[in-house]
Design a protein around this motif. Sequence first.
Motif, mmCIF file in Angstrom:
data_model
loop_
_atom_site.group_PDB
_atom_site.id
_atom_site.type_symbol
_atom_site.label_atom_id
_atom_site.label_comp_id
_atom_site.label_asym_id
_atom_site.label_seq_id
_atom_site.Cartn_x
_atom_site.Cartn_y
_atom_site.Cartn_z
ATOM 1 N N VAL A 31 35.286 38.836 48.600
ATOM 2 C CA VAL A 31 35.623 40.250 49.127
ATOM 3 C C VAL A 31 36.959 40.712 48.662
ATOM 4 C CG1 VAL A 31 34.207 40.862 51.108
ATOM 5 C CG2 VAL A 31 36.373 39.675 51.224
ATOM 6 N N ARG A 32 37.457 41.828 48.009
ATOM 7 C CA ARG A 32 38.667 42.104 47.750
ATOM 8 C C ARG A 32 39.704 42.333 49.080
ATOM 9 N NH1 ARG A 32 38.047 48.124 44.795
ATOM 10 N NH2 ARG A 32 36.445 48.964 46.532
ATOM 11 N N ASN A 33 39.161 42.576 50.045
ATOM 12 C CA ASN A 33 39.929 42.681 51.593
ATOM 13 C C ASN A 33 39.460 41.826 52.358
ATOM 14 O OD1 ASN A 33 41.180 43.474 53.522
ATOM 15 N ND2 ASN A 33 40.414 45.323 53.783
ATOM 16 N N PRO A 34 39.865 40.554 52.764
ATOM 17 C CA PRO A 34 39.366 39.686 53.667
ATOM 18 C C PRO A 34 39.213 40.213 55.018
ATOM 19 C CG PRO A 34 40.914 38.478 52.270
ATOM 20 C CD PRO A 34 40.968 39.875 51.893
ATOM 21 N N ASP A 35 40.200 41.046 55.332
ATOM 22 C CA ASP A 35 39.941 41.752 56.951
ATOM 23 C C ASP A 35 38.719 42.338 56.953
ATOM 24 O OD1 ASP A 35 42.536 40.873 57.080
ATOM 25 O OD2 ASP A 35 43.426 42.678 56.800
ATOM 26 N N ALA A 36 38.056 42.748 56.121
ATOM 27 C CA ALA A 36 36.873 43.633 55.996
ATOM 28 C C ALA A 36 35.475 42.910 56.641
ATOM 29 C CB ALA A 36 36.455 44.348 54.891
ATOM 30 N N VAL A 37 35.731 41.575 56.619
ATOM 31 C CA VAL A 37 34.767 40.623 57.016
ATOM 32 C C VAL A 37 35.041 39.925 58.351
ATOM 33 C CG1 VAL A 37 33.247 38.628 56.511
ATOM 34 C CG2 VAL A 37 33.657 40.434 54.645
ATOM 35 N N THR A 38 34.442 40.236 59.502
ATOM 36 C CA THR A 38 34.791 39.573 60.659
ATOM 37 C C THR A 38 33.923 38.305 60.943
ATOM 38 O OG1 THR A 38 33.468 41.225 61.707
ATOM 39 C CG2 THR A 38 35.905 41.709 61.580
ATOM 40 N N ALA A 39 32.708 38.251 60.277
ATOM 41 C CA ALA A 39 31.997 36.993 60.476
ATOM 42 C C ALA A 39 32.460 35.984 60.310
ATOM 43 C CB ALA A 39 30.799 37.396 59.612
ATOM 44 N N PRO A 40 32.186 34.603 60.971
ATOM 45 C CA PRO A 40 32.797 33.420 60.849
ATOM 46 C C PRO A 40 32.350 32.803 59.415
ATOM 47 C CG PRO A 40 31.022 33.263 62.441
ATOM 48 C CD PRO A 40 31.055 34.525 61.852
ATOM 49 N N VAL A 41 32.464 33.092 58.316
ATOM 50 C CA VAL A 41 32.269 32.598 57.173
ATOM 51 C C VAL A 41 33.415 32.340 56.119
ATOM 52 C CG1 VAL A 41 29.961 33.739 56.911
ATOM 53 C CG2 VAL A 41 32.077 35.092 56.018
ATOM 54 N N ARG A 42 33.279 31.226 55.254
ATOM 55 C CA ARG A 42 34.418 31.045 54.227
ATOM 56 C C ARG A 42 34.512 32.231 53.445
ATOM 57 N NH1 ARG A 42 33.608 28.336 48.805
ATOM 58 N NH2 ARG A 42 35.635 28.125 48.007
ATOM 59 N N ILE A 43 35.847 32.947 53.151
ATOM 60 C CA ILE A 43 36.150 34.009 52.448
ATOM 61 C C ILE A 43 36.735 33.575 51.243
ATOM 62 C CG2 ILE A 43 37.277 36.302 52.378
ATOM 63 C CD1 ILE A 43 36.579 36.552 55.400
ATOM 64 N N VAL A 44 36.421 34.208 49.952
ATOM 65 C CA VAL A 44 36.978 33.996 48.749
ATOM 66 C C VAL A 44 37.775 35.650 48.402
ATOM 67 C CG1 VAL A 44 37.273 33.297 46.480
ATOM 68 C CG2 VAL A 44 35.940 31.927 48.236
ATOM 69 N N ARG A 45 38.907 35.812 48.278
ATOM 70 C CA ARG A 45 39.575 36.900 47.984
ATOM 71 C C ARG A 45 39.328 37.226 46.674
ATOM 72 N NH1 ARG A 45 44.599 38.958 50.489
ATOM 73 N NH2 ARG A 45 44.482 41.266 49.991
ATOM 74 N N ALA A 46 38.656 38.381 45.952
ATOM 75 C CA ALA A 46 38.506 38.467 44.513
ATOM 76 C C ALA A 46 38.345 40.110 44.468
ATOM 77 C CB ALA A 46 37.406 37.847 43.776
ATOM 78 N N ASP A 47 39.323 40.686 43.544
ATOM 79 C CA ASP A 47 39.216 41.987 43.153
ATOM 80 C C ASP A 47 38.489 41.979 41.864
ATOM 81 O OD1 ASP A 47 39.278 44.591 42.318
ATOM 82 O OD2 ASP A 47 41.424 45.066 43.077
ATOM 83 N N LEU A 48 37.343 42.501 41.821
ATOM 84 C CA LEU A 48 36.651 42.415 40.643
ATOM 85 C C LEU A 48 36.685 43.284 39.221
ATOM 86 C CD1 LEU A 48 33.366 41.183 42.308
ATOM 87 C CD2 LEU A 48 34.593 39.827 40.952
ATOM 88 N N THR A 49 37.728 44.154 39.592
ATOM 89 C CA THR A 49 38.437 45.168 38.437
ATOM 90 C C THR A 49 39.266 44.251 37.773
ATOM 91 O OG1 THR A 49 40.225 45.908 39.833
ATOM 92 C CG2 THR A 49 38.024 47.400 39.524
ATOM 93 N N ALA A 50 40.034 43.092 38.204
ATOM 94 C CA ALA A 50 40.707 42.130 37.551
ATOM 95 C C ALA A 50 40.294 40.665 37.868
ATOM 96 C CB ALA A 50 42.293 42.300 37.720
ATOM 97 N N PRO A 51 39.102 40.463 37.538
ATOM 98 C CA PRO A 51 38.601 39.017 38.118
ATOM 99 C C PRO A 51 39.690 37.655 37.688
ATOM 100 C CG PRO A 51 36.966 40.125 37.025
ATOM 101 C CD PRO A 51 38.303 40.831 36.335
ATOM 102 N N ASP A 52 39.740 36.923 38.761
ATOM 103 C CA ASP A 52 40.378 35.578 38.585
ATOM 104 C C ASP A 52 39.314 34.586 38.545
ATOM 105 O OD1 ASP A 52 41.611 33.261 39.072
ATOM 106 O OD2 ASP A 52 42.685 33.611 40.819
#
Length: 221
Positions: A31-52
Amino acid sequence: MKLTLVAASGRTGGHVLDQALGAGHEVTAVVRNPDAVTAPVRIVRADLTAPDPVALKSAVDGRDAVVSALGPRHNGEYGVASRGTRAIIEAMVAAGVRRLVVVSVAGISTIPTPSRPNPPKRDPGVGFFTRTVLSPLANLRLRKHYEDVALMEHELRVSGLDWTSVQLPLLTDKPPTGHYRMAYEQSVRGGFRIARADAAQFVLRVLGMPETVRHSVAVAY
Ligand SMILES: NC(=O)c1ccc[n+]([C@@H]2O[C@H](COP(=O)([O-])OP(=O)(O)OC[C@H]3O[C@@H](n4cnc5c(N)ncnc54)[C@H](OP(=O)(O)O)[C@@H]3O)[C@@H](O)[C@H]2O)c1
């Protein structure tokens, strides 16, 4: 399964996330905004307009499959479906992960792309009224998005991966019914809508349907 879910914060992606966790899958959320996911999962931050590429590769490394519910939040974001999906594909190729299921749009198979310069002129699943009235109206507002999604499907076709695109009609937020129809390489005849919760259920079902690999599959009521 070990799943990576791109756009887990979206309205369809959120249903995929909840249902995947409910089914016992282990999920990494991109997700680009980690705060948007509250479930207990591993989160990787990525804005896909400028992918890393490094972040995306770490998100897909060692996973059994990747699911994407990526799409623009508003018309200023048109282009993200093809660009983001290309980046996901590159990360999967680098990590040696093969199975990819993406959310797409019903009716876009008639749009020319580099790998299908002469697509069928008519979608056999689309009736006269839709073709002559509804589609031209939708095109007025969403043509750029449709072209981007068609380009996204082009990226899938040339990827060499085991992909499936799930082509959706109008999405609603009604409760799931568990009953829907599907069609290969064309829209579902007379199928105008589906609840996001049912679309999410189908997306997860498709992961276990090898017969859908390298196909566009439409789903609708
Ligand atoms: N709406 C319909 O009736 C309809 C009909 C047919 C097909 N579809 C297809 O289904 C897709 C999903 O629909 P939806 O209603 O679930 O969409 P949505 O709620 O707008 O979700 C879009 C998702 O994409 C993410 N996203 C957008 N730009 C991003 C970026 N640059 N980097 C990372 N993530 C990004 C959003 O993240 P944020 O949460 O951070 O914004 C969100 O998670 C649509 O895009 C469309 O292609 C929709």
